[in-house]
Motif scaffolding. Sequence first.
Motif, mmCIF file in Angstrom:
data_model
loop_
_atom_site.group_PDB
_atom_site.id
_atom_site.type_symbol
_atom_site.label_atom_id
_atom_site.label_comp_id
_atom_site.label_asym_id
_atom_site.label_seq_id
_atom_site.Cartn_x
_atom_site.Cartn_y
_atom_site.Cartn_z
ATOM 1 N N ALA A 1 0.846 -1.208 0.000
ATOM 2 C CA ALA A 1 0.000 0.000 0.000
ATOM 3 C C ALA A 1 0.877 1.253 0.000
ATOM 4 N N LYS A 2 1.959 1.228 0.777
ATOM 5 C CA LYS A 2 2.839 2.418 0.793
ATOM 6 C C LYS A 2 3.534 2.600 -0.562
ATOM 7 N N GLU B 1 2.395 2.020 -3.334
ATOM 8 C CA GLU B 1 1.430 2.583 -4.284
ATOM 9 C C GLU B 1 1.026 4.012 -3.891
ATOM 10 N N HIS B 2 0.783 4.215 -2.586
ATOM 11 C CA HIS B 2 0.269 5.518 -2.139
ATOM 12 C C HIS B 2 1.323 6.631 -2.234
ATOM 13 N N SER C 1 0.801 10.013 -4.380
ATOM 14 C CA SER C 1 0.586 11.298 -3.695
ATOM 15 C C SER C 1 1.429 12.397 -4.346
ATOM 16 N N PRO D 1 -5.683 7.758 -5.475
ATOM 17 C CA PRO D 1 -4.614 7.761 -4.467
ATOM 18 C C PRO D 1 -5.103 7.375 -3.076
ATOM 19 N N GLU D 2 -6.428 7.407 -2.878
ATOM 20 C CA GLU D 2 -6.981 7.039 -1.561
ATOM 21 C C GLU D 2 -7.281 5.548 -1.470
ATOM 22 N N THR E 1 -5.919 2.241 -3.506
ATOM 23 C CA THR E 1 -5.148 1.637 -4.597
ATOM 24 C C THR E 1 -5.426 0.139 -4.657
ATOM 25 N N ASP F 1 -5.250 -1.743 -1.432
ATOM 26 C CA ASP F 1 -6.459 -1.599 -0.603
ATOM 27 C C ASP F 1 -7.560 -2.527 -1.109
#
Length: 441
Positions: free
Chosen positions: A94-95, A97-98, A102, A279-280, A282, A285
Amino acid sequence: MKKFNVCIVGGGSTFTLGFLKSFVRMKEEFPLNKLVLFDIDKDRQEPIGKFGEILFKERFPELDFAYTTDIKEAYEGMDFVFMQMRAGGLPMRAKDEHIPLSMGLIGQETCGAGGMAYGLRSCVDMIKAIHDIRTYAPEAWILNYSNPAAIVAEALRREFPDDKKILNICDQPENVVRSCSRLLGCDWENLDPVYFGLNHYGWFTHIYDKTTGEDLLPKIKEMIKENGFLPQDAEQRDASWLDTYGMVQTIMADFPDYLPNTYDQYYLYPEYKASHLNPEFTRADEVMAGREKRVFAECAEVIKKGSLGDGFDNISDAHAEMMIKVAEAIAYNKNNRHILIIENNGAIANMQDDAMVEVVCELGANGPRPMRVGNIPQFYLGLLVNQVSVEKLIVDAYFENSYQKALEAFTLSRLVNDAKKARKVLDALIEANKGMWPELK
Ligand SMILES: NC(=O)c1ccc[n+]([C@@H]2O[C@H](COP(=O)([O-])OP(=O)(O)OC[C@H]3O[C@@H](n4cnc5c(N)ncnc54)[C@H](O)[C@@H]3O)[C@@H](O)[C@H]2O)c1
Ligand SMILES: O=P(O)(O)OC[C@H]1O[C@H](O[C@H]2[C@H](O)[C@@H](O)[C@@H](O)O[C@@H]2CO)[C@H](O)[C@@H](O)[C@@H]1O
Ligand SMILES: [Mn+2]
């Protein structure tokens, strides 16, 4: 018929259930003597291990099955080790991707900044794991599909240059072939592809009918133009995968020569993709809310009942099936064709010899025999030379603990492409990966 000992590294993976079921379904063609699941996370692996105990008691009682966090118990006496670890787990995915997203950059498991972040973690964990395996199972075949397979393959090539029993594989090219069979209404195993590229960055130049020799690619192109493109198992797919397969039509409208791997979308349309990814929320998630929950709910239900019960679903799992067939090809010297990641050495004539490329190979007891594709056209060569340089530089960064090499890799990536952005995203990823990356100086 010889029976085999198999270990799955990453026993707690969301893909393990598919393997356990497939080993039952395929027990005549690839018979197991012993199966051991290994994971560093006992709590994650346990429900899957308990599910396995019930499954095998009911469907494969002669199998010697165990799950463990002990490397000796896991590896000793193994013939095949299937590697599906996720260094850092889904929260780190997740990180990956996020953080880039961002900053307006592609956030993806294996491509671009996120892929390089995952790559550095995987270099650390995969190299350690393979040293452990070789301590206890010097002759085992190691079938790796832990991602990002391109970066992992390059790192393993350098760390284990003389080890001819490490094979790197991805299921996505085969999935594209399977998806063509859905379009054509034929058996996917009657399709005989010609393919070139890097892992998650390639193209099909021909898809022959195995029986007649006819090249079906012109027909496939027409059908995609008219009807779009769906995965073979579209009914089981999340929305983001349907969108990904849909992009094949767009890619072929712009670049009609060949049929692309679905991952090409990130390299060909980085701005469009970055602006259309949420971005919230991905893919990580989506997996945590979907596949991960489903897998552990299925385990919990079976464990609670203490049996598989009437509604037990053992539907086909393309990913597990492919990996088991790869092991079978080696075990019985079948010389079947598979698309594998191998050291180039002339397979793509106009690419450097030491690139890890993805092409069709015949696979048997003595390993892969790649099928050459000759020179590839300048456009494709340009794209691939760029990306192979990125992959080599990030592996340099790992081996040399070099911030500079990492900065070069990030800058060179088409999905970053700007030194200031590269430094910013790299610094943020260094912070997020503390303790999981080599220290970059
Ligand atoms: N190449 C392909 O075609 C392909 C296809 C599907 C999945 N994959 C890969 O399979 C892996 C698993 O994916 P997932 O979504 O199920 O992830 P997941 O997080 O559900 O499972 C990974 C498991 O690996 C374990 N793990 C992490 N580090 C480990 C280590 N050092 N040693 C042993 N176990 C370790 C984790 O505890 C976890 O249980 C990923 O690397 C994914 O990219 C590859
Ligand atoms: O986003 P995920 O975790 O669902 O998938 C990422 C992986 O995608 C490819 O593998 C697919 C495969 O194409 C599909 O047929 C099915 O078996 O599921 C797999 C996972 O969804 C890709 O090849 C892998 O490298 C990725 O990890
Ligand atoms: Mn893959």
